[in-house]
Design a protein around this motif. Structure first.
Motif, PDB file in Angstrom:
ATOM      1  N   LEU A 116       0.811  -1.219   0.000  1.00  0.00           N
ATOM      2  CA  LEU A 116       0.000   0.000   0.000  1.00  0.00           C
ATOM      3  C   LEU A 116       0.844   1.270   0.000  1.00  0.00           C
ATOM      4  CD1 LEU A 116      -2.705  -1.081   2.608  1.00  0.00           C
ATOM      5  CD2 LEU A 116      -2.962  -0.932   0.126  1.00  0.00           C
ATOM      6  N   SER A 117       2.166   1.100   0.009  1.00  0.00           N
ATOM      7  CA  SER A 117       3.099   2.231   0.041  1.00  0.00           C
ATOM      8  C   SER A 117       2.840   3.136   1.240  1.00  0.00           C
ATOM      9  CB  SER A 117       3.033   3.043  -1.261  1.00  0.00           C
ATOM     10  OG  SER A 117       3.362   2.239  -2.358  1.00  0.00           O
ATOM     11  N   MET A 118       2.676   2.515   2.383  1.00  0.00           N
ATOM     12  CA  MET A 118       2.505   3.286   3.616  1.00  0.00           C
ATOM     13  C   MET A 118       3.352   2.647   4.701  1.00  0.00           C
ATOM     14  SD  MET A 118      -1.246   2.111   5.188  1.00  0.00           S
ATOM     15  CE  MET A 118      -2.118   3.268   4.240  1.00  0.00           C
ATOM     16  N   SER A 119       3.560   3.404   5.751  1.00  0.00           N
ATOM     17  CA  SER A 119       4.356   2.860   6.842  1.00  0.00           C
ATOM     18  C   SER A 119       3.540   1.834   7.621  1.00  0.00           C
ATOM     19  CB  SER A 119       4.797   3.985   7.789  1.00  0.00           C
ATOM     20  OG  SER A 119       3.700   4.467   8.517  1.00  0.00           O
ATOM     21  N   LYS A 120       4.242   0.934   8.228  1.00  0.00           N
ATOM     22  CA  LYS A 120       3.590  -0.082   9.052  1.00  0.00           C
ATOM     23  C   LYS A 120       2.876   0.593  10.234  1.00  0.00           C
ATOM     24  CE  LYS A 120       4.928  -4.037  11.820  1.00  0.00           C
ATOM     25  NZ  LYS A 120       6.054  -4.901  12.176  1.00  0.00           N
ATOM     26  N   ALA A 121       3.470   1.651  10.776  1.00  0.00           N
ATOM     27  CA  ALA A 121       2.861   2.370  11.902  1.00  0.00           C
ATOM     28  C   ALA A 121       1.512   2.974  11.491  1.00  0.00           C
ATOM     29  CB  ALA A 121       3.796   3.467  12.399  1.00  0.00           C
ATOM     30  N   LEU A 122       1.433   3.539  10.287  1.00  0.00           N
ATOM     31  CA  LEU A 122       0.174   4.116   9.816  1.00  0.00           C
ATOM     32  C   LEU A 122      -0.876   3.025   9.611  1.00  0.00           C
ATOM     33  CD1 LEU A 122      -1.386   6.619   8.962  1.00  0.00           C
ATOM     34  CD2 LEU A 122      -0.483   6.312   6.653  1.00  0.00           C
ATOM     35  N   LEU A 123      -0.469   1.899   9.084  1.00  0.00           N
ATOM     36  CA  LEU A 123      -1.388   0.784   8.905  1.00  0.00           C
ATOM     37  C   LEU A 123      -1.921   0.317  10.260  1.00  0.00           C
ATOM     38  CD1 LEU A 123      -2.674  -1.159   6.846  1.00  0.00           C
ATOM     39  CD2 LEU A 123      -0.722  -2.662   7.177  1.00  0.00           C
ATOM     40  N   TYR A 124      -1.035   0.209  11.253  1.00  0.00           N
ATOM     41  CA  TYR A 124      -1.463  -0.198  12.593  1.00  0.00           C
ATOM     42  C   TYR A 124      -2.357   0.857  13.258  1.00  0.00           C
ATOM     43  CZ  TYR A 124       1.044  -4.558  13.194  1.00  0.00           C
ATOM     44  OH  TYR A 124       1.443  -5.854  13.100  1.00  0.00           O
ATOM     45  N   TYR A 125      -2.198   2.127  12.871  1.00  0.00           N
ATOM     46  CA  TYR A 125      -3.051   3.180  13.404  1.00  0.00           C
ATOM     47  C   TYR A 125      -4.513   2.900  13.037  1.00  0.00           C
ATOM     48  CZ  TYR A 125      -5.214   7.735  14.055  1.00  0.00           C
ATOM     49  OH  TYR A 125      -6.054   8.749  14.442  1.00  0.00           O
ATOM     50  N   TYR A 126      -4.748   2.500  11.790  1.00  0.00           N
ATOM     51  CA  TYR A 126      -6.105   2.240  11.313  1.00  0.00           C
ATOM     52  C   TYR A 126      -6.586   0.815  11.626  1.00  0.00           C
ATOM     53  CZ  TYR A 126      -5.951   6.664   8.869  1.00  0.00           C
ATOM     54  OH  TYR A 126      -5.863   7.993   8.575  1.00  0.00           O
ATOM     55  N   PHE A 127      -5.644  -0.121  11.632  1.00  0.00           N
ATOM     56  CA  PHE A 127      -5.987  -1.524  11.845  1.00  0.00           C
ATOM     57  C   PHE A 127      -5.015  -2.125  12.858  1.00  0.00           C
ATOM     58  CE2 PHE A 127      -6.853  -0.384   7.393  1.00  0.00           C
ATOM     59  CZ  PHE A 127      -8.234  -0.505   7.390  1.00  0.00           C
ATOM     60  N   PRO A 128      -5.453  -2.270  14.108  1.00  0.00           N
ATOM     61  CA  PRO A 128      -4.555  -2.745  15.160  1.00  0.00           C
ATOM     62  C   PRO A 128      -3.946  -4.125  14.896  1.00  0.00           C
ATOM     63  CG  PRO A 128      -6.626  -1.958  16.093  1.00  0.00           C
ATOM     64  CD  PRO A 128      -6.779  -1.951  14.613  1.00  0.00           C
ATOM     65  N   ASP A 129      -4.641  -4.960  14.133  1.00  0.00           N
ATOM     66  CA  ASP A 129      -4.083  -6.260  13.790  1.00  0.00           C
ATOM     67  C   ASP A 129      -4.671  -6.724  12.458  1.00  0.00           C
ATOM     68  OD1 ASP A 129      -6.640  -7.423  14.301  1.00  0.00           O
ATOM     69  OD2 ASP A 129      -6.123  -7.668  16.406  1.00  0.00           O
ATOM     70  N   LYS A 130      -4.176  -7.837  11.995  1.00  0.00           N
ATOM     71  CA  LYS A 130      -4.584  -8.350  10.687  1.00  0.00           C
ATOM     72  C   LYS A 130      -6.069  -8.697  10.646  1.00  0.00           C
ATOM     73  CE  LYS A 130      -2.566 -12.115   9.245  1.00  0.00           C
ATOM     74  NZ  LYS A 130      -1.691 -13.124   8.610  1.00  0.00           N
ATOM     75  N   SER A 131      -6.615  -9.166  11.745  1.00  0.00           N
ATOM     76  CA  SER A 131      -8.033  -9.529  11.747  1.00  0.00           C
ATOM     77  C   SER A 131      -8.921  -8.300  11.570  1.00  0.00           C
ATOM     78  CB  SER A 131      -8.406 -10.309  13.005  1.00  0.00           C
ATOM     79  OG  SER A 131      -8.303  -9.502  14.149  1.00  0.00           O
ATOM     80  N   GLU A 132      -8.529  -7.159  12.128  1.00  0.00           N
ATOM     81  CA  GLU A 132      -9.312  -5.928  11.947  1.00  0.00           C
ATOM     82  C   GLU A 132      -9.241  -5.448  10.499  1.00  0.00           C
ATOM     83  OE1 GLU A 132     -11.510  -4.551  14.015  1.00  0.00           O
ATOM     84  OE2 GLU A 132     -11.048  -6.251  15.326  1.00  0.00           O
ATOM     85  N   LEU A 133      -8.111  -5.626   9.876  1.00  0.00           N
ATOM     86  CA  LEU A 133      -7.980  -5.305   8.448  1.00  0.00           C
ATOM     87  C   LEU A 133      -8.887  -6.221   7.634  1.00  0.00           C
ATOM     88  CD1 LEU A 133      -6.588  -3.802   6.118  1.00  0.00           C
ATOM     89  CD2 LEU A 133      -4.744  -5.476   6.253  1.00  0.00           C
ATOM     90  N   TYR A 134      -8.910  -7.483   7.993  1.00  0.00           N
ATOM     91  CA  TYR A 134      -9.767  -8.454   7.322  1.00  0.00           C
ATOM     92  C   TYR A 134     -11.236  -8.055   7.445  1.00  0.00           C
ATOM     93  CZ  TYR A 134     -11.971 -12.844   6.064  1.00  0.00           C
ATOM     94  OH  TYR A 134     -12.758 -13.780   5.459  1.00  0.00           O
ATOM     95  N   VAL A 135     -11.653  -7.647   8.641  1.00  0.00           N
ATOM     96  CA  VAL A 135     -13.037  -7.232   8.866  1.00  0.00           C
ATOM     97  C   VAL A 135     -13.374  -6.022   7.997  1.00  0.00           C
ATOM     98  CG1 VAL A 135     -14.623  -6.250  10.575  1.00  0.00           C
ATOM     99  CG2 VAL A 135     -13.233  -8.226  11.164  1.00  0.00           C
ATOM    100  N   ALA A 136     -12.468  -5.072   7.892  1.00  0.00           N
ATOM    101  CA  ALA A 136     -12.721  -3.880   7.072  1.00  0.00           C
ATOM    102  C   ALA A 136     -12.888  -4.252   5.602  1.00  0.00           C
ATOM    103  CB  ALA A 136     -11.580  -2.877   7.242  1.00  0.00           C
ATOM    104  N   VAL A 137     -12.063  -5.159   5.114  1.00  0.00           N
ATOM    105  CA  VAL A 137     -12.198  -5.604   3.724  1.00  0.00           C
ATOM    106  C   VAL A 137     -13.517  -6.356   3.549  1.00  0.00           C
ATOM    107  CG1 VAL A 137     -11.229  -7.113   1.938  1.00  0.00           C
ATOM    108  CG2 VAL A 137      -9.715  -5.650   3.289  1.00  0.00           C
TER     109      VAL A 137
END
Length: 173
Positions: A8-29
């Motif tokens: 996504l061309s973003m920092s890992k910290a920014l990704l964790y800001y929006y999605f605390p873990d992989k499961s939360e990212l999965y839920v958003a998708v």
């Protein structure tokens, strides 16, 4: 998460800001995909020429939804027991929209005088959707280890579901 952030061309910290873990990212998708699917269903509420068309639309849309997003749903198969609780409300929203789509189609046929029901339309639809689910986890899946089918079984499942539509719709008449 490193790989996702890189893609996504973003920092890992920014990704964790929006999605605390992989499961939360999965839920958003999942919410995004479900929203697209729900819009397709809602656009068709009350728009069918006959009952068979409504049932065909639902089964074909559901099949296309799974096939198109199969790699995403494969995560389901691998992590079914560890999914966040919030995912189940999204799944419930999908089922409720499918029930409404098909219940409305049945009610239109009742209003036209083409059907006389001895059961509530929503009950009939729930039996139909349960039967569709039974096809998925039953006969088409010889390994029966998971409730999500392997990709090679999707066409077989779809064909059995199409047959069920014919049997089911004829039985209502």
């Amino acid at each position: 998460m490193n790989e996702i952030a890189g893609d996504l061309s973003m920092s890992k910290a920014l990704l964790y800001y929006y999605f605390p873990d992989k499961s939360e990212l999965y839920v958003a998708v999942m919410r995004k995909l479900a929203g697209d699917y729900l819009r397709q269903l809602e656009e068709k509420f009350g728009q069918f020429n006959n009952l068979r068309d409504a049932f065909m639309y639902q089964v074909n849309k559901h099949h296309d939804f799974i096939v198109t997003n199969y790699n995403f749903f494969d995560y389901f198969k691998l992590n079914e027991q560890n999914l966040p609780e919030s995912i189940w409300s999204t799944i419930s929203d999908i089922r409720n929209a499918e029930i409404k789509l098909l219940t409305d189609a049945i009610q239109i046929e009742v209003d036209k005088g083409n059907l006389q029901l001895t059961y509530e339309a929503a009950e009939i639809v729930e039996v139909f959707l349960d039967a569709l689910h039974g096809i998925k986890v039953g006969g088409a899946m010889p390994q029966k280890k998971y409730s999500f089918p392997s990709k090679e079984h999707l066409d077989e499942i779809h064909n059995k579901r199409l047959l069920l539509i014919d049997v089911f719709v004829r039985g209502l008449r």
